[in-house]
Design a protein around this motif. Structure first.
Motif, PDB file in Angstrom:
ATOM      1  N   PHE A 278       0.806  -1.213   0.000  1.00  0.00           N
ATOM      2  CA  PHE A 278       0.000   0.000   0.000  1.00  0.00           C
ATOM      3  C   PHE A 278       0.845   1.271   0.000  1.00  0.00           C
ATOM      4  O   PHE A 278       0.447   2.268  -0.600  1.00  0.00           O
ATOM      5  CB  PHE A 278      -1.002  -0.025   1.156  1.00  0.00           C
ATOM      6  CG  PHE A 278      -1.948  -1.180   1.056  1.00  0.00           C
ATOM      7  CD1 PHE A 278      -2.780  -1.319  -0.051  1.00  0.00           C
ATOM      8  CD2 PHE A 278      -2.006  -2.149   2.040  1.00  0.00           C
ATOM      9  CE1 PHE A 278      -3.658  -2.385  -0.172  1.00  0.00           C
ATOM     10  CE2 PHE A 278      -2.872  -3.231   1.932  1.00  0.00           C
ATOM     11  CZ  PHE A 278      -3.703  -3.345   0.830  1.00  0.00           C
ATOM     12  N   LEU A 279       2.001   1.233   0.622  1.00  0.00           N
ATOM     13  CA  LEU A 279       2.879   2.412   0.594  1.00  0.00           C
ATOM     14  C   LEU A 279       3.418   2.657  -0.819  1.00  0.00           C
ATOM     15  O   LEU A 279       3.464   3.799  -1.277  1.00  0.00           O
ATOM     16  CB  LEU A 279       4.026   2.257   1.586  1.00  0.00           C
ATOM     17  CG  LEU A 279       4.864   3.501   1.820  1.00  0.00           C
ATOM     18  CD1 LEU A 279       4.011   4.673   2.306  1.00  0.00           C
ATOM     19  CD2 LEU A 279       5.972   3.218   2.827  1.00  0.00           C
ATOM     20  N   VAL A 280       3.792   1.602  -1.518  1.00  0.00           N
ATOM     21  CA  VAL A 280       4.275   1.753  -2.891  1.00  0.00           C
ATOM     22  C   VAL A 280       3.173   2.345  -3.769  1.00  0.00           C
ATOM     23  O   VAL A 280       3.412   3.280  -4.537  1.00  0.00           O
ATOM     24  CB  VAL A 280       4.778   0.401  -3.456  1.00  0.00           C
ATOM     25  CG1 VAL A 280       4.954   0.465  -4.972  1.00  0.00           C
ATOM     26  CG2 VAL A 280       6.091   0.006  -2.784  1.00  0.00           C
ATOM     27  N   PHE A 281       1.948   1.821  -3.649  1.00  0.00           N
ATOM     28  CA  PHE A 281       0.851   2.362  -4.450  1.00  0.00           C
ATOM     29  C   PHE A 281       0.521   3.800  -4.061  1.00  0.00           C
ATOM     30  O   PHE A 281       0.192   4.614  -4.926  1.00  0.00           O
ATOM     31  CB  PHE A 281      -0.395   1.472  -4.357  1.00  0.00           C
ATOM     32  CG  PHE A 281      -0.429   0.410  -5.408  1.00  0.00           C
ATOM     33  CD1 PHE A 281      -0.859   0.698  -6.696  1.00  0.00           C
ATOM     34  CD2 PHE A 281      -0.002  -0.872  -5.124  1.00  0.00           C
ATOM     35  CE1 PHE A 281      -0.872  -0.274  -7.677  1.00  0.00           C
ATOM     36  CE2 PHE A 281      -0.008  -1.859  -6.097  1.00  0.00           C
ATOM     37  CZ  PHE A 281      -0.445  -1.566  -7.381  1.00  0.00           C
ATOM     38  N   LEU A 282       0.625   4.138  -2.771  1.00  0.00           N
ATOM     39  CA  LEU A 282       0.355   5.512  -2.343  1.00  0.00           C
ATOM     40  C   LEU A 282       1.381   6.477  -2.941  1.00  0.00           C
ATOM     41  O   LEU A 282       1.004   7.493  -3.534  1.00  0.00           O
ATOM     42  CB  LEU A 282       0.367   5.606  -0.814  1.00  0.00           C
ATOM     43  CG  LEU A 282       0.187   7.002  -0.228  1.00  0.00           C
ATOM     44  CD1 LEU A 282      -1.147   7.613  -0.634  1.00  0.00           C
ATOM     45  CD2 LEU A 282       0.321   6.961   1.298  1.00  0.00           C
ATOM     46  N   VAL A 283       2.648   6.160  -2.814  1.00  0.00           N
ATOM     47  CA  VAL A 283       3.688   7.046  -3.335  1.00  0.00           C
ATOM     48  C   VAL A 283       3.565   7.177  -4.852  1.00  0.00           C
ATOM     49  O   VAL A 283       3.605   8.277  -5.405  1.00  0.00           O
ATOM     50  CB  VAL A 283       5.093   6.548  -2.929  1.00  0.00           C
ATOM     51  CG1 VAL A 283       6.183   7.314  -3.666  1.00  0.00           C
ATOM     52  CG2 VAL A 283       5.272   6.666  -1.425  1.00  0.00           C
TER      53      VAL A 283
END
Length: 192
Positions: free
Chosen positions: A130-135
């Motif tokens: 989820f952090l990769v998709f958010l960034v």
């Protein structure tokens, strides 16, 4: 977790070419044609998704806890993802105020979806996903707005009828996914 990382690199990589290597992308389209470019893009995207799904599933077998989400986060995540589904829908319903206000409603919706899931998931593999998709989505929102400004793209004025249609379709799609499909497809029933 290696397959998850590989899938993320592949999927996010091909979806970031327009931002980080626009001249190279244009040269490849010129060289091979739009159909060939789209075909390779689609194959790489599908392979990336498959690797993400398989890698995430494998990582769930041996989770590494990072933090314990507080009670109630699943409900807040549900609310935020409902809004994200409306934003995603705004991409495809012409003439709505949401699209006009956001400019990039699809990737803005992905950003909200990813942020919401970070609130309710405290394992290393979930946080990575989820952090990769958010960034990525925040970078895409900024790049897309810049492209729109440079190209002089102006979204037409919206109508309240189209806004209502966007909200209804988005909420119905969210409810179907959250209550019926999330469990069988993702393996987690967010609402029991």
């Amino acid at each position: 977790m290696g397959l998850l990382v590989l899938g993320l690199v592949l999927f996010i990589g091909v979806h970031s070419i327009r931002v980080v290597a626009a001249p190279w992308r244009a040269a490849q389209i010129e060289r091979f044609g739009v159909r060939a470019w789209r075909g390779v893009f689609a194959l790489a995207s599908i392979l990336g998704i498959v690797l993400i799904v398989v890698g995430y599933g494998l990582a769930r077998r041996y989770p590494v806890p990072v933090w314990l989400p507080p009670r109630g986060m699943a409900h807040l995540t549900g609310l935020l993802t409902a809004i994200a589904f409306v934003m995603l829908t705004a991409t495809y319903v012409p003439g709505n105020h949401i699209k006009r206000a956001l400019g990039q409603p699809f990737v803005s919706g992905v950003a909200l979806w990813a942020f919401a899931h970070l609130l309710a998931n405290g394992t290393l593999h979930a946080m990575l996903l989820f952090l990769v998709f958010l960034v990525w989505s925040l970078v895409e929102v900024r790049a897309g707005r810049k492209r729109d400004r440079e190209a002089g793209v102006a979204y037409p004025p919206g109508s309240f009828a189209r806004d209502g249609l966007t909200v209804v379709i988005g909420l119905v799609a969210w409810a179907v996914f959250a209550f019926l499909l999330h469990g069988p497809v993702i393996g987690v029933r967010p609402f029991g």
